[in-house]
Design an enzyme around this catalytic site. Structure first.
Site, PDB file in Angstrom:
ATOM      1  NE  ARG A   1      43.225  98.580 132.279  1.00  0.00           N
ATOM      2  CZ  ARG A   1      42.589  99.082 131.228  1.00  0.00           C
ATOM      3  NH1 ARG A   1      43.255  99.542 130.200  1.00  0.00           N
ATOM      4  NH2 ARG A   1      41.265  99.112 131.192  1.00  0.00           N
TER       5      ARG A   1
ATOM      6  CD  GLU B   1      38.684  99.661 124.099  1.00  0.00           C
ATOM      7  OE1 GLU B   1      39.040 100.127 123.003  1.00  0.00           O
ATOM      8  OE2 GLU B   1      38.017 100.304 124.920  1.00  0.00           O
TER       9      GLU B   1
ATOM     10  CG  ASP C   1      35.199 102.517 125.032  1.00  0.00           C
ATOM     11  OD1 ASP C   1      36.374 102.847 124.840  1.00  0.00           O
ATOM     12  OD2 ASP C   1      34.899 101.470 125.631  1.00  0.00           O
TER      13      ASP C   1
HETATM   14 ZN    ZN Z   1      38.087 102.025 125.211  1.00  0.00          ZN
END
Ligand code: ZN
Length: 283
Positions: A93, A10, A189
């Protein structure tokens, strides 16, 4: 493709002065520094899940981690928690985030149980503000070239949304949807913006990154990849004309894993357009 077998790669971001790519493996609690000059990828275990990484103007790196915002000195490997929202619980988180043009660090949290997460902003002076409540899976965030619009992805909405952004105060208002991602393209995303103001979105379970028109919301281009869980993208290289792409192998098992070449890998493609330099944390 760098076959790094990330569990949950990520947070890709290019450092123009050092000529390296930073990225994270959330589940392995690692910050990575990939140097395309040498082909080497170094990693640092920060001891808790790490959602994203940005460069810090005063030196080193800033992170969004399980417990809040932290700093990492890549010279010594020393990690320090710097700030956390009041009442923040570790099960929420921190996930993806980036800095705005003024060097404020925006990152959001994850929902846990019935409790939603939120989008937070760490100011260079150290204050943490809750900017947007009711977030499920806080993800991609980027600012328009004229610094008047902030684009944001809460993955659970299936949309890219826009806000009016005041560069001076850092306030946001006027929330609206700009891109609705069709189900066959997975879930939006991570995100970045190119020099023409178009949005590049990583599609989780969509086997692709897509270039979306930030004004009309139309799909301009789809770049297919051999694995499903595409997580983030960032322009890089000496001319900012390459696109780095992270992915995840978490949740891909058995047959799917053997048929998906490079799950958890890091890709570099030539997208045919340049990107914009990433902003640093001003603190
Ligand atoms: Zn992500």
């Amino acid at each position: 493709m760098l076959d790094c077998n990330a569990d949950l790669g990520e947070g890709a971001i290019w450092d123009s002065s050092a000529g390296v790519l930073y990225w994270v493996d959330i589940d392995r609690r690692e910050v990575h520094i990939f140097d395309p000059g040498t082909g080497k990828d170094r990693s640092f275990d920060v001891g808790q899940s790490v959602g994203t990484v940005v460069k810090r103007r005063s030196g080193g790196l800033m992170l969004a981690v399980r417990d809040g915002f932290g700093s990492l000195d890549p010279k010594t490997g020393k990690f320090e928690l710097v700030a956390a929202p009041e009442g923040h619980k570790p099960e929420h988180r921190f996930n993806d985030g980036k800095c705005d043009p003024q060097g404020r660090f925006w990152a959001g949290t994850m929902e846990a149980g019935d409790e939603k997460g939120a989008l937070f902003r760490l100011d260079p002076g150290g204050n943490v503000r809750r900017m947007l409540p009711g977030v499920s899976v806080s993800n991609g965030i980027v600012w328009s070239l004229d610094k008047k619009t902030m684009y944001y992805i809460d993955t659970a909405t299936g949309k890219v949304e826009a806000f009016d952004y005041d560069d001076k105060s850092g306030n946001i208002s006027g929330r609206r949807a700009v891109v609705a991602v069709p189900a066959d393209l997975g879930h939006p995303d991570g995100m970045t913006i190119d020099a023409e103001g178009m949005l590049w979105v990583a599609h989780w379970d969509g086997f692709c990154v897509c270039r979306w028109d930030s004004a009309s919301g139309k799909l301009i281009r789809r770049v297919k990849l051999p694995t499903a869980r595409i997580t983030s993208c960032a322009f890089g290289g000496p001319n900012l004309d390459q696109l780095y792409i992270t992915s995840a192998r978490t949740g891909i098992d058995g047959e799917a894993l053997s048929s998906q070449h490079g799950a958890g890998g890091l890709w570099r493609i030539n997208p045919g357009v340049k990107g914009m330099p990433a902003f640093e944390f001003a603190g």
